[in-house]
Design a protein around this motif. Structure first.
Motif, short mmCIF file in Angstrom:
data_model
loop_
_atom_site.label_atom_id
_atom_site.label_comp_id
_atom_site.label_asym_id
_atom_site.label_seq_id
_atom_site.Cartn_x
_atom_site.Cartn_y
_atom_site.Cartn_z
N ASN A 85 -3.34 -12.43 6.00
CA ASN A 85 -3.15 -13.63 6.81
C ASN A 85 -3.11 -14.88 5.95
N ALA A 144 0.45 -19.59 14.51
CA ALA A 144 -0.09 -18.27 14.20
C ALA A 144 -0.67 -17.66 15.48
N LEU A 145 -0.08 -16.56 15.92
CA LEU A 145 -0.55 -15.85 17.10
C LEU A 145 -1.25 -14.56 16.67
N GLU A 146 -1.95 -13.93 17.61
CA GLU A 146 -2.67 -12.69 17.32
C GLU A 146 -2.44 -11.71 18.46
N ASP A 185 -0.79 -12.37 13.33
CA ASP A 185 -1.88 -11.49 12.90
C ASP A 185 -1.79 -10.26 13.78
N ASN A 193 -8.89 -18.42 12.67
CA ASN A 193 -9.71 -19.60 12.90
C ASN A 193 -11.20 -19.34 12.75
N SER A 229 -9.03 -16.88 17.52
CA SER A 229 -8.30 -16.05 16.58
C SER A 229 -9.09 -15.76 15.32
N THR A 270 -6.38 -26.99 10.90
CA THR A 270 -6.17 -25.99 11.94
C THR A 270 -6.30 -26.64 13.32
N CYS A 282 -3.17 -22.38 16.43
CA CYS A 282 -3.63 -21.02 16.77
C CYS A 282 -4.59 -21.06 17.95
N ASP A 283 -4.89 -19.89 18.47
CA ASP A 283 -5.91 -19.73 19.51
C ASP A 283 -7.28 -19.96 18.88
#
Length: 399
Positions: free
Chosen positions: A98, A172-174, A204, A122, A119, A137, A115-116
């Motif tokens: 990552n 950036a997603l997961e 991710d 994060n 995540s 972030t 991002c979430d």
């Protein structure tokens, strides 16, 4: 007669000798370890390579991967083809894959990564995005409480030329996140918007294998919306070590450079690549069983009255407190079973080496504790005076 130098050399060699297995013989009992792993709900990282996996992997080539390793290269080509990308590179860990992906995308500050808030990037990579890439972030709480949407992206990404702000360069997603599958249609919406705005997309995909196994969607389709994807071999698939980044040829060439810079350039990793290949062939097909077992675990807890906070693919999040039970009580009791069960938090993770009996034993333990609590409430709670034993029985069951 040996010279004084020869004697010194022999003395040094004797000092260097070390038999690690003699120091921890009880920890090298593989049968005992496999049994413990089969009853461990802490994470799917606890899975261990099997004798069959190692036997297959021992056929691997023995070259140096900083230069060129044939087995690793073969695996990388397969993963690139599988995901519909131009190239791939083997990495020691998901965190490194990552972080190197982000560093490869991000050229010159100021910039930010969207991002979430839950995540891995994060919360569980020790602030690596700031340390390695100097990136801010933007961690967002999904407005629907489940997954990020295009609405969330449009509301919180940073764009424009305001010099007070760090513009968003990567989303950036997961998938999965907390075991939950991210709806592909929403990913596509976000991707189309991001690319229109010149923003890169990273996934991710540590547990993306679970998405493919559960939905029957190809890995290529799942990876198409992204410029880079990180895939893990050591979680759901049970390999001992390794992840892979996929992307364009230029992206992967630069990622290899950063891998060396980060200290991730490895030598004879053919055996690790061989383990990953074995996992693709033999362990990926086991994931539907894992999901079914997790559903059985969820259903059993619901039947006992335990609150389910979330249940998706291989994970079940539970809350026993409405029944007057604390997590620590369950964990301590589970550890004292004749065949211990490992519980470390409200998250239960089922993996390819989880045995059915472990689920049955855990549910039986929770049932026992629930029944004990009911009895305790009955003993310590006095029903109104003058009521019959039959009334007391009804009172107890109502509690």
């Amino acid at each position: 007669m040996p010279s004084e130098l020869d004697k010194s050399r022999l003395a040094v060699a004797d000092e260097v000798k070390f038999d690690t297995f003699a120091t921890i013989p009880e920890l090298c009992d593989h049968a005992k370890q496999y049994k413990a792993i089969s009853r461990d709900f802490a994470s799917d990282t606890v899975t261990a390579p099997t004798k069959e996996m190692y036997t297959y992997a021992l056929q691997a080539s023995l070259a140096d991967d900083v230069y060129f390793e044939p087995t690793a290269n073969s695996l990388e080509k397969h993963i690139a083809k599988l995901t519909g990308k131009e190239a791939a590179v083997f990495m020691p860990s998901g965190t490194m894959s990552n972080q190197i992906s982000l560093r490869t995308h991000l050229m010159q500050p100021p910039y930010s990564v969207f991002c979430d808030y839950r995540s891995h990037i994060n919360r569980y990579e020790t602030g690596g995005t700031a340390f390695h890439s100097g990136a801010h972030t933007v961690a967002v709480i999904p407005s629907n409480g489940n997954y990020l949407t295009l609405h969330d992206v449009k509301q919180f990404i940073i764009q424009g030329s305001d010099i007070h702000l760090a513009p968003t360069h990567v989303i950036a997603l997961e998938n999965t996140l907390g075991g939950a599958i991210f709806p592909q249609e929403e990913i596509i919406k976000i991707s189309e918007f991001a690319h229109k705005e010149g923003i890169m997309m990273h996934l991710d995909g540590a547990r993306l294998w679970h998405v493919a196994a559960e939905t029957g969607t190809s890995m290529k389709e799942l990876c198409d919306p992204f410029d880079s994807v990180s895939l893990c071999f050591s979680k759901g698939l049970g390999a001992p070590v390794g992840s892979c980044i996929v992307g364009t040829k230029d992206f992967i060439a630069r990622a290899r450079w950063f891998r060396k810079l980060f200290g991730g350039g490895m030598r004879q990793i053919g055996v690790l690549a061989g383990c990953a290949a074995y996992a693709l062939n033999h362990n990926f097909p086991q994931l539907p069983r894992v999901h079914d077992l997790a559903r059985r675990l969820e259903a059993g807890l619901r039947e006992l009255g335990v609150r389910i906070l979330g249940a998706n693919t291989c994970m079940v999040f539970f809350d026993p407190t409405p029944l007057g039970i604390e997590y620590d009580e369950i964990s301590e009791r589970a550890a004292k079973l004749p065949e211990p069960v490992t519980i470390v938090s409200s998250r239960l993770v089922v993996h390819i080496q989880t045995e059915d009996q472990a689920v049955d034993d855990f549910l039986a333990l929770v049932k026992t504790i629930v029944e004990e609590k009911k009895v305790a409430v009955f003993v310590t709670s006095s029903p109104p005076q003058g009521e019959s034993s039959a009334t007391k029985k009804i009172y107890c069951e109502a509690v």
